[in-house]
Scaffold this motif. Sequence first.
Motif, PDB file in Angstrom:
ATOM      1  N   ALA A  96       0.832  -1.210   0.000  1.00 37.01           N
ATOM      2  CA  ALA A  96       0.000   0.000   0.000  1.00 37.01           C
ATOM      3  C   ALA A  96       0.869   1.264   0.000  1.00 37.01           C
ATOM      4  CB  ALA A  96      -0.916   0.001   1.221  1.00 37.01           C
ATOM      5  N   TYR A  97       1.980   1.203   0.730  1.00 39.49           N
ATOM      6  CA  TYR A  97       2.920   2.335   0.738  1.00 39.49           C
ATOM      7  C   TYR A  97       3.502   2.552  -0.653  1.00 39.49           C
ATOM      8  CZ  TYR A  97       7.407   4.669   1.462  1.00 39.49           C
ATOM      9  OH  TYR A  97       8.491   5.501   1.357  1.00 39.49           O
ATOM     10  N   ARG A  98       3.866   1.451  -1.336  1.00 37.89           N
ATOM     11  CA  ARG A  98       4.388   1.559  -2.707  1.00 37.89           C
ATOM     12  C   ARG A  98       3.344   2.132  -3.665  1.00 37.89           C
ATOM     13  NH1 ARG A  98       7.958  -3.528  -4.799  1.00 37.89           N
ATOM     14  NH2 ARG A  98       9.934  -2.977  -3.798  1.00 37.89           N
ATOM     15  N   GLU A  99       2.115   1.685  -3.515  1.00 38.46           N
ATOM     16  CA  GLU A  99       1.050   2.180  -4.391  1.00 38.46           C
ATOM     17  C   GLU A  99       0.815   3.682  -4.185  1.00 38.46           C
ATOM     18  OE1 GLU A  99      -2.181  -0.355  -3.401  1.00 38.46           O
ATOM     19  OE2 GLU A  99      -1.558  -1.974  -4.768  1.00 38.46           O
ATOM     20  N   GLU A 100       0.938   4.136  -2.942  1.00 40.00           N
ATOM     21  CA  GLU A 100       0.783   5.567  -2.666  1.00 40.00           C
ATOM     22  C   GLU A 100       1.927   6.363  -3.286  1.00 40.00           C
ATOM     23  OE1 GLU A 100      -0.843   9.103  -1.197  1.00 40.00           O
ATOM     24  OE2 GLU A 100      -1.676   7.104  -1.573  1.00 40.00           O
ATOM     25  N   ARG A 101       3.132   5.835  -3.183  1.00 43.32           N
ATOM     26  CA  ARG A 101       4.275   6.494  -3.827  1.00 43.32           C
ATOM     27  C   ARG A 101       4.109   6.534  -5.342  1.00 43.32           C
ATOM     28  NH1 ARG A 101      10.052   4.586  -2.405  1.00 43.32           N
ATOM     29  NH2 ARG A 101      10.516   6.632  -3.294  1.00 43.32           N
ATOM     30  N   GLU A 102       3.595   5.431  -5.905  1.00 40.75           N
ATOM     31  CA  GLU A 102       3.348   5.374  -7.350  1.00 40.75           C
ATOM     32  C   GLU A 102       2.318   6.425  -7.766  1.00 40.75           C
ATOM     33  OE1 GLU A 102       3.668   3.655 -11.253  1.00 40.75           O
ATOM     34  OE2 GLU A 102       4.864   3.313  -9.451  1.00 40.75           O
ATOM     35  N   ARG A 103       1.275   6.584  -6.947  1.00 38.16           N
ATOM     36  CA  ARG A 103       0.228   7.559  -7.263  1.00 38.16           C
ATOM     37  C   ARG A 103       0.791   8.981  -7.241  1.00 38.16           C
ATOM     38  NH1 ARG A 103      -3.142  10.957  -4.809  1.00 38.16           N
ATOM     39  NH2 ARG A 103      -2.194  10.546  -2.774  1.00 38.16           N
ATOM     40  N   LYS A 104       1.571   9.307  -6.226  1.00 35.84           N
ATOM     41  CA  LYS A 104       2.150  10.641  -6.126  1.00 35.84           C
ATOM     42  C   LYS A 104       3.164  10.896  -7.246  1.00 35.84           C
ATOM     43  CE  LYS A 104       1.599  11.144  -1.122  1.00 35.84           C
ATOM     44  NZ  LYS A 104       2.305  11.280   0.187  1.00 35.84           N
ATOM     45  N   ARG A 106       3.051   9.646 -10.275  1.00 31.95           N
ATOM     46  CA  ARG A 106       2.326   9.892 -11.527  1.00 31.95           C
ATOM     47  C   ARG A 106       1.699  11.287 -11.544  1.00 31.95           C
ATOM     48  NH1 ARG A 106      -0.747   4.228 -13.227  1.00 31.95           N
ATOM     49  NH2 ARG A 106       1.167   2.997 -13.506  1.00 31.95           N
ATOM     50  N   ILE A 107       1.267  11.755 -10.389  1.00 33.33           N
ATOM     51  CA  ILE A 107       0.720  13.117 -10.326  1.00 33.33           C
ATOM     52  C   ILE A 107       1.795  14.136 -10.685  1.00 33.33           C
ATOM     53  CG2 ILE A 107      -0.180  14.863  -8.750  1.00 33.33           C
ATOM     54  CD1 ILE A 107      -1.655  12.639  -7.281  1.00 33.33           C
ATOM     55  N   THR A 108       3.014  13.890 -10.210  1.00 31.65           N
ATOM     56  CA  THR A 108       4.108  14.829 -10.451  1.00 31.65           C
ATOM     57  C   THR A 108       4.666  14.734 -11.866  1.00 31.65           C
ATOM     58  OG1 THR A 108       4.707  14.656  -8.113  1.00 31.65           O
ATOM     59  CG2 THR A 108       6.348  15.622  -9.595  1.00 31.65           C
ATOM     60  N   HIS A 109       4.826  13.492 -12.398  1.00 34.06           N
ATOM     61  CA  HIS A 109       5.531  13.293 -13.658  1.00 34.06           C
ATOM     62  C   HIS A 109       4.627  12.875 -14.817  1.00 34.06           C
ATOM     63  CE1 HIS A 109       8.628  12.824 -10.520  1.00 34.06           C
ATOM     64  NE2 HIS A 109       9.450  13.359 -11.409  1.00 34.06           N
ATOM     65  N   GLU A 111       0.793  10.726 -16.189  1.00 36.95           N
ATOM     66  CA  GLU A 111       0.127   9.433 -16.060  1.00 36.95           C
ATOM     67  C   GLU A 111       0.956   8.283 -16.622  1.00 36.95           C
ATOM     68  OE1 GLU A 111      -2.605   8.365 -14.563  1.00 36.95           O
ATOM     69  OE2 GLU A 111      -2.842  10.357 -13.710  1.00 36.95           O
ATOM     70  N   ASN A 112       1.792   8.565 -17.614  1.00 40.20           N
ATOM     71  CA  ASN A 112       2.581   7.499 -18.221  1.00 40.20           C
ATOM     72  C   ASN A 112       3.856   7.185 -17.454  1.00 40.20           C
ATOM     73  OD1 ASN A 112       0.759   7.212 -20.359  1.00 40.20           O
ATOM     74  ND2 ASN A 112       1.729   8.865 -21.517  1.00 40.20           N
ATOM     75  N   ALA A 113       4.197   8.007 -16.488  1.00 45.05           N
ATOM     76  CA  ALA A 113       5.404   7.762 -15.682  1.00 45.05           C
ATOM     77  C   ALA A 113       5.153   6.604 -14.720  1.00 45.05           C
ATOM     78  CB  ALA A 113       5.780   9.024 -14.917  1.00 45.05           C
ATOM     79  N   ARG A 114       6.200   5.803 -14.511  1.00 45.97           N
ATOM     80  CA  ARG A 114       6.082   4.638 -13.633  1.00 45.97           C
ATOM     81  C   ARG A 114       7.252   4.616 -12.668  1.00 45.97           C
ATOM     82  NH1 ARG A 114       2.550   0.687 -15.183  1.00 45.97           N
ATOM     83  NH2 ARG A 114       3.731  -0.895 -14.057  1.00 45.97           N
ATOM     84  N   LEU A 115       6.917   4.500 -11.396  1.00 51.53           N
ATOM     85  CA  LEU A 115       7.944   4.372 -10.366  1.00 51.53           C
ATOM     86  C   LEU A 115       8.314   2.912 -10.143  1.00 51.53           C
ATOM     87  CD1 LEU A 115       9.558   6.147  -8.409  1.00 51.53           C
ATOM     88  CD2 LEU A 115       7.740   5.824  -6.741  1.00 51.53           C
TER      89      LEU A 115
END
Length: 262
Positions: A96-104, A106-109, A111-115
Amino acid sequence: MDWKTLEALLSGVNKYSTVFGRIWLSVVFVFRVMVFVVAAERVWIDDQKDFDCNTRQPGCANACYDHFFPVSHTRIWALQLIFITCPSFMVVMHVAYREERERKYRITHGENARLYDNTGQKHGGLWWTYLLNLFFKTAIEVAFLYLLHLIYNNFDLPRRVICDLWPCPNQVDCYIGRPTEKRVFTYFMVGASAVCIVLNVCEIFYLIAIRVLKISHRGSLHASSKKRCSEPDWDVCQTPAADYQKGNEADFTTEDKKTSIF
Protein backbone atom coordinates in the motif's frame (compact mmCIF):
# COMPACT_ATOMS: atom_id res chain seq x y z
CA MET A 1 -14.07 -13.28 16.90
CA ASP A 2 -14.97 -12.45 13.30
CA TRP A 3 -12.96 -14.97 11.28
CA LYS A 4 -14.55 -13.79 8.00
CA THR A 5 -13.02 -10.34 8.46
CA LEU A 6 -9.63 -11.92 9.11
CA GLU A 7 -9.97 -14.04 5.98
CA ALA A 8 -10.91 -10.99 3.89
CA LEU A 9 -7.84 -9.12 5.13
CA LEU A 10 -5.49 -12.02 4.45
CA SER A 11 -6.87 -12.60 0.96
CA GLY A 12 -4.94 -9.48 -0.04
CA VAL A 13 -1.70 -11.14 1.10
CA ASN A 14 -2.38 -14.21 -1.02
CA LYS A 15 -1.78 -12.46 -4.35
CA TYR A 16 1.68 -11.32 -3.24
CA SER A 17 2.69 -14.76 -1.92
CA THR A 18 4.76 -17.52 -3.48
CA VAL A 19 3.31 -21.00 -4.02
CA PHE A 20 4.43 -21.98 -0.50
CA GLY A 21 2.65 -18.92 0.93
CA ARG A 22 -0.59 -19.84 -0.84
CA ILE A 23 -0.40 -23.39 0.52
CA TRP A 24 0.30 -22.00 4.00
CA LEU A 25 -2.78 -19.76 3.82
CA SER A 26 -4.94 -22.71 2.68
CA VAL A 27 -3.69 -24.88 5.54
CA VAL A 28 -4.34 -22.10 8.07
CA PHE A 29 -7.95 -21.54 6.99
CA VAL A 30 -9.01 -25.09 6.07
CA PHE A 31 -7.21 -27.16 8.69
CA ARG A 32 -6.93 -24.68 11.52
CA VAL A 33 -9.48 -21.87 11.44
CA MET A 34 -12.36 -23.99 10.12
CA VAL A 35 -11.59 -26.92 12.43
CA PHE A 36 -11.27 -24.51 15.35
CA VAL A 37 -14.53 -22.67 14.67
CA VAL A 38 -16.65 -25.64 13.58
CA ALA A 39 -15.51 -28.38 15.95
CA ALA A 40 -12.67 -27.75 18.41
CA GLU A 41 -14.22 -24.72 20.11
CA ARG A 42 -17.39 -26.71 20.89
CA VAL A 43 -15.44 -29.58 22.43
CA TRP A 44 -14.08 -27.26 25.14
CA ILE A 45 -17.26 -25.20 25.59
CA ASP A 46 -18.35 -27.03 28.80
CA ASP A 47 -14.84 -27.91 29.88
CA GLN A 48 -15.11 -26.72 33.48
CA LYS A 49 -18.58 -28.18 33.94
CA ASP A 50 -17.32 -31.61 32.80
CA PHE A 51 -14.34 -31.49 35.17
CA ASP A 52 -15.54 -33.76 38.00
CA CYS A 53 -13.80 -34.43 41.34
CA ASN A 54 -14.71 -37.13 43.90
CA THR A 55 -15.45 -34.56 46.60
CA ARG A 56 -18.11 -31.93 47.15
CA GLN A 57 -15.88 -29.62 49.13
CA PRO A 58 -16.78 -26.06 47.97
CA GLY A 59 -14.02 -24.56 45.81
CA CYS A 60 -12.00 -27.76 45.46
CA ALA A 61 -13.02 -28.49 41.85
CA ASN A 62 -12.43 -24.88 40.81
CA ALA A 63 -8.94 -24.81 42.38
CA CYS A 64 -7.96 -28.09 40.75
CA TYR A 65 -9.33 -27.06 37.35
CA ASP A 66 -7.42 -23.77 37.47
CA HIS A 67 -4.24 -25.66 38.37
CA PHE A 68 -4.43 -28.20 35.53
CA PHE A 69 -6.01 -25.84 32.94
CA PRO A 70 -4.47 -22.40 33.61
CA VAL A 71 -5.22 -21.38 30.00
CA SER A 72 -7.78 -23.12 27.84
CA HIS A 73 -6.59 -24.83 24.65
CA THR A 74 -9.06 -22.81 22.60
CA ARG A 75 -7.79 -19.50 24.02
CA ILE A 76 -4.21 -20.45 23.16
CA TRP A 77 -5.17 -21.49 19.62
CA ALA A 78 -7.21 -18.31 19.07
CA LEU A 79 -4.26 -16.15 20.16
CA GLN A 80 -1.91 -18.24 18.04
CA LEU A 81 -4.03 -17.80 14.91
CA ILE A 82 -4.25 -14.05 15.47
CA PHE A 83 -0.53 -13.63 16.08
CA ILE A 84 0.64 -15.73 13.11
CA THR A 85 -1.56 -13.77 10.70
CA CYS A 86 -0.54 -10.31 11.96
CA PRO A 87 2.97 -10.34 10.34
CA SER A 88 1.33 -10.84 6.93
CA PHE A 89 -0.18 -7.36 7.24
CA MET A 90 3.35 -5.93 7.03
CA VAL A 91 3.43 -7.07 3.40
CA VAL A 92 0.01 -5.53 2.67
CA MET A 93 1.01 -2.23 4.29
CA HIS A 94 4.31 -2.15 2.39
CA VAL A 95 2.51 -2.71 -0.93
CA ALA A 96 0.00 0.00 0.00
CA TYR A 97 2.92 2.33 0.74
CA ARG A 98 4.39 1.56 -2.71
CA GLU A 99 1.05 2.18 -4.39
CA GLU A 100 0.78 5.57 -2.67
CA ARG A 101 4.28 6.49 -3.83
CA GLU A 102 3.35 5.37 -7.35
CA ARG A 103 0.23 7.56 -7.26
CA LYS A 104 2.15 10.64 -6.13
CA TYR A 105 4.88 10.00 -8.70
CA ARG A 106 2.33 9.89 -11.53
CA ILE A 107 0.72 13.12 -10.33
CA THR A 108 4.11 14.83 -10.45
CA HIS A 109 5.53 13.29 -13.66
CA GLY A 110 2.43 12.43 -15.68
CA GLU A 111 0.13 9.43 -16.06
CA ASN A 112 2.58 7.50 -18.22
CA ALA A 113 5.40 7.76 -15.68
CA ARG A 114 6.08 4.64 -13.63
CA LEU A 115 7.94 4.37 -10.37
CA TYR A 116 7.53 0.59 -10.12
CA ASP A 117 7.03 -2.01 -12.84
CA ASN A 118 4.85 -3.87 -10.35
CA THR A 119 4.14 -2.59 -6.82
CA GLY A 120 3.65 -6.14 -5.55
CA GLN A 121 6.91 -7.47 -6.99
CA LYS A 122 9.23 -8.75 -4.24
CA HIS A 123 12.32 -6.60 -4.89
CA GLY A 124 14.24 -4.22 -2.69
CA GLY A 125 12.56 -3.41 0.60
CA LEU A 126 9.46 -5.51 -0.08
CA TRP A 127 11.65 -8.63 -0.38
CA TRP A 128 13.06 -7.97 3.09
CA THR A 129 9.60 -7.23 4.49
CA TYR A 130 8.27 -10.51 3.12
CA LEU A 131 11.26 -12.44 4.50
CA LEU A 132 10.88 -10.86 7.96
CA ASN A 133 7.18 -11.73 7.87
CA LEU A 134 8.13 -15.41 7.39
CA PHE A 135 10.67 -15.33 10.24
CA PHE A 136 8.12 -13.72 12.59
CA LYS A 137 5.42 -16.29 11.72
CA THR A 138 7.81 -19.20 12.25
CA ALA A 139 9.02 -17.82 15.60
CA ILE A 140 5.43 -17.29 16.80
CA GLU A 141 4.41 -20.83 15.79
CA VAL A 142 7.37 -22.34 17.65
CA ALA A 143 6.73 -20.16 20.72
CA PHE A 144 3.07 -21.19 21.00
CA LEU A 145 3.89 -24.88 20.49
CA TYR A 146 6.46 -24.64 23.28
CA LEU A 147 3.93 -22.85 25.51
CA LEU A 148 1.32 -25.56 24.93
CA HIS A 149 3.90 -28.26 25.58
CA LEU A 150 5.02 -26.51 28.77
CA ILE A 151 1.50 -26.07 30.18
CA TYR A 152 0.05 -29.46 29.24
CA ASN A 153 3.05 -31.77 29.55
CA ASN A 154 3.77 -32.92 26.00
CA PHE A 155 0.24 -32.06 24.73
CA ASP A 156 -1.24 -34.94 26.75
CA LEU A 157 -4.64 -35.00 28.45
CA PRO A 158 -4.93 -37.80 31.01
CA ARG A 159 -8.29 -39.23 32.01
CA ARG A 160 -7.60 -38.74 35.72
CA VAL A 161 -5.53 -36.19 37.61
CA ILE A 162 -4.65 -36.19 41.32
CA CYS A 163 -5.16 -32.93 43.19
CA ASP A 164 -4.25 -31.99 46.75
CA LEU A 165 -4.62 -28.23 46.62
CA TRP A 166 -6.43 -26.14 49.21
CA PRO A 167 -9.42 -26.10 49.85
CA CYS A 168 -9.57 -29.83 49.03
CA PRO A 169 -9.81 -31.79 52.35
CA ASN A 170 -7.25 -34.37 51.18
CA GLN A 171 -5.84 -35.89 47.98
CA VAL A 172 -8.72 -36.20 45.52
CA ASP A 173 -9.15 -37.68 42.06
CA CYS A 174 -10.50 -35.43 39.32
CA TYR A 175 -11.70 -36.59 35.92
CA ILE A 176 -11.47 -34.63 32.67
CA GLY A 177 -14.52 -34.65 30.41
CA ARG A 178 -14.05 -36.28 26.96
CA PRO A 179 -10.25 -36.63 27.27
CA THR A 180 -9.83 -38.81 24.15
CA GLU A 181 -11.71 -36.36 21.92
CA LYS A 182 -9.72 -33.44 23.29
CA ARG A 183 -6.45 -35.32 22.83
CA VAL A 184 -7.29 -36.02 19.17
CA PHE A 185 -8.04 -32.35 18.46
CA THR A 186 -4.90 -31.27 20.32
CA TYR A 187 -2.67 -33.53 18.24
CA PHE A 188 -4.43 -32.43 15.06
CA MET A 189 -3.91 -28.72 15.78
CA VAL A 190 -0.29 -29.32 16.79
CA GLY A 191 0.28 -31.28 13.57
CA ALA A 192 -1.26 -28.51 11.47
CA SER A 193 0.96 -25.98 13.22
CA ALA A 194 4.04 -28.14 12.48
CA VAL A 195 3.05 -28.30 8.79
CA CYS A 196 2.82 -24.49 8.72
CA ILE A 197 6.30 -24.23 10.23
CA VAL A 198 7.69 -26.54 7.53
CA LEU A 199 5.99 -24.47 4.82
CA ASN A 200 7.42 -21.24 6.25
CA VAL A 201 10.94 -22.70 6.35
CA CYS A 202 10.59 -23.97 2.77
CA GLU A 203 9.44 -20.54 1.62
CA ILE A 204 12.38 -18.86 3.36
CA PHE A 205 14.87 -21.14 1.58
CA TYR A 206 12.98 -20.68 -1.70
CA LEU A 207 13.15 -16.86 -1.51
CA ILE A 208 16.84 -16.90 -0.60
CA ALA A 209 17.66 -19.41 -3.36
CA ILE A 210 15.84 -17.34 -6.00
CA ARG A 211 17.62 -14.19 -4.81
CA VAL A 212 21.04 -15.90 -4.94
CA LEU A 213 20.36 -17.23 -8.44
CA LYS A 214 19.38 -13.76 -9.69
CA ILE A 215 22.49 -12.17 -8.18
CA SER A 216 24.75 -14.85 -9.67
CA HIS A 217 23.03 -14.45 -13.04
CA ARG A 218 23.62 -10.69 -13.03
CA GLY A 219 27.23 -11.30 -11.98
CA SER A 220 27.82 -13.69 -14.87
CA LEU A 221 26.28 -11.18 -17.31
CA HIS A 222 28.52 -8.45 -15.95
CA ALA A 223 31.63 -10.65 -16.23
CA SER A 224 30.72 -11.61 -19.77
CA SER A 225 30.22 -7.93 -20.65
CA LYS A 226 33.63 -6.99 -19.27
CA LYS A 227 35.33 -9.83 -21.12
CA ARG A 228 33.80 -8.96 -24.48
CA CYS A 229 34.34 -5.23 -24.01
CA SER A 230 38.09 -5.84 -23.79
CA GLU A 231 38.01 -6.46 -27.57
CA PRO A 232 39.51 -3.61 -29.63
CA ASP A 233 36.41 -3.31 -31.79
CA TRP A 234 33.82 -1.04 -30.09
CA ASP A 235 30.92 -2.65 -31.97
CA VAL A 236 31.68 -5.99 -30.32
CA CYS A 237 31.09 -4.34 -26.97
CA GLN A 238 27.65 -3.00 -27.70
CA THR A 239 25.66 -6.22 -27.72
CA PRO A 240 26.78 -7.65 -24.36
CA ALA A 241 26.39 -4.29 -22.69
CA ALA A 242 22.85 -4.06 -24.01
CA ASP A 243 22.17 -7.62 -22.91
CA TYR A 244 23.48 -6.84 -19.45
CA GLN A 245 21.33 -3.74 -19.21
CA LYS A 246 18.31 -5.72 -20.34
CA GLY A 247 18.99 -8.37 -17.69
CA ASN A 248 19.16 -5.72 -15.03
CA GLU A 249 15.88 -4.18 -16.11
CA ALA A 250 14.22 -7.57 -15.97
CA ASP A 251 15.34 -8.09 -12.39
CA PHE A 252 14.80 -4.59 -10.98
CA THR A 253 12.06 -2.03 -11.17
CA THR A 254 12.74 1.61 -11.99
CA GLU A 255 12.56 2.58 -8.34
CA ASP A 256 14.82 -0.29 -7.28
CA LYS A 257 17.53 1.29 -9.40
CA LYS A 258 16.97 4.63 -7.66
CA THR A 259 16.62 3.29 -4.15
CA SER A 260 16.65 -0.33 -3.07
CA ILE A 261 15.42 0.38 0.44
CA PHE A 262 11.70 0.53 -0.43
